[in-house]
Design an enzyme around this catalytic site. Structure first.
Site: not given
Length: 285
Positions: A88, A242
């Site tokens: 993400d 991430h």
């Protein structure tokens, strides 16, 4: 007469003492039972109790973070031998090298991207990385344009977020995404229905190493991963990472690849693991 009164007072005191000694603990036991029952209910509501699913493999399943998600949010792959690796908040400085590493390992992953986040106002940096990911067989999905909490936005604001992200993704890869992950995993059932009406499947996760949480030690992240992989399940995994964090891109990702391969699991894109389209034909208007 005085003796009689004194005797009556003595008996009354004894009765009151019995009521206090015997009655109060019973009340406290009832209160304790109520608190314990509420605790179990809260635990279930928080997603740490029995696994909750529905017929479409969506539901209030939780990630390893203990968060519970509304009905209609996908959190697991359909097949137990599948692992969907997701990243993400990018793209960012570490994303390009991460793509090279994963490609070299024969690993498929999904990038839930923000068009205007870590490289805010720099689409000329964002778009080439999206194209590189897509051209190398990775899935490019939406994470909104600027990473807001959707539960704080109006329907029109949510639509604008999705439209702006569709635009930059289409400019980069010539496709409109059909999969979205809400920032922070934060979404209401009404939001889910709205996003569905825009042509999106809504996806969160079943494993969260919490790499976002103040740069945790690598071993702590791996302990979370291994605990999930060693827990029997009838469904596959969707993990949350991430690519904007150096430790995640350079250290955690290789360890995840090693652990998942050691378990004999198959890396798949999110859309493949769910059996939903990765891209849609038309843009929001």
């Amino acid at each position: 007469m005085i003796k009689s009164v004194s005797l009556l007072l003595f008996v009354a005191v004894l009765v009151l003492q019995c009521v206090f000694v015997l009655g109060v603990p019973v009340k406290r036991q009832e209160e304790a039972a109520t608190v314990e029952e509420a605790g179990h209910k809260q635990k279930d509501d928080d997603g740490e109790g029995p696994e909750a699913t529905n017929d479409s493999d969506q539901g209030e399943e939780s990630g390893s973070s203990g968060a519970a998600f509304p009905s209609g949010v996908y959190t697991n792959c359909k097949a137990a031998n599948q692992f969907a690796l997701t990243f993400d908040d990018g793209p960012y400085s570490y994303t390009s090298d991460l793509i090279d590493y994963l490609k070299g390992q024969g690993v498929v992953a999904t990038f839930f991207i923000n068009g205007n986040n870590y490289w805010a106002g720099q689409p000329d940096l964002v778009k080439p990385i999206l194209k590189k990911a897509f051209d190398n067989g990775f899935e490019v999905a939406s994470h909104t344009y600027t990473h807001p909490d959707l539960t704080t936005l109006s329907n029109d604001q949510i639509k604008q977020q999705m439209m702006d992200n569709e635009k930059i993704i289409f400019e980069a890869i010539g496709k409109y995404p059909a999969v979205v992950r809400p920032p922070y995993g934060s979404v209401t059932e009404d939001d889910v229905q709205l996003l569905n009406s825009f042509g999106y499947a809504v996806v969160n996760w079943s494993i969260d190493e919490q790499d976002w949480n103040n740069n945790p030690p690598l071993q702590q992240e791996l302990d979370t991963l291994n605990a999930a992989l060693n827990t029997p399940t009838s469904q596959g995994y969707i993990s949350l990472e991430h690519d904007v964090y150096e430790q995640t891109a350079k250290e955690l990702a290789p360890k995840i690849v090693e652990a998942v391969k050691a378990k004999g699991l198959q890396f798949v894109s999110v859309s493949d693991c769910l059996g939903v389209p990765a891209y849609k034909e038309t843009a929001l208007a």
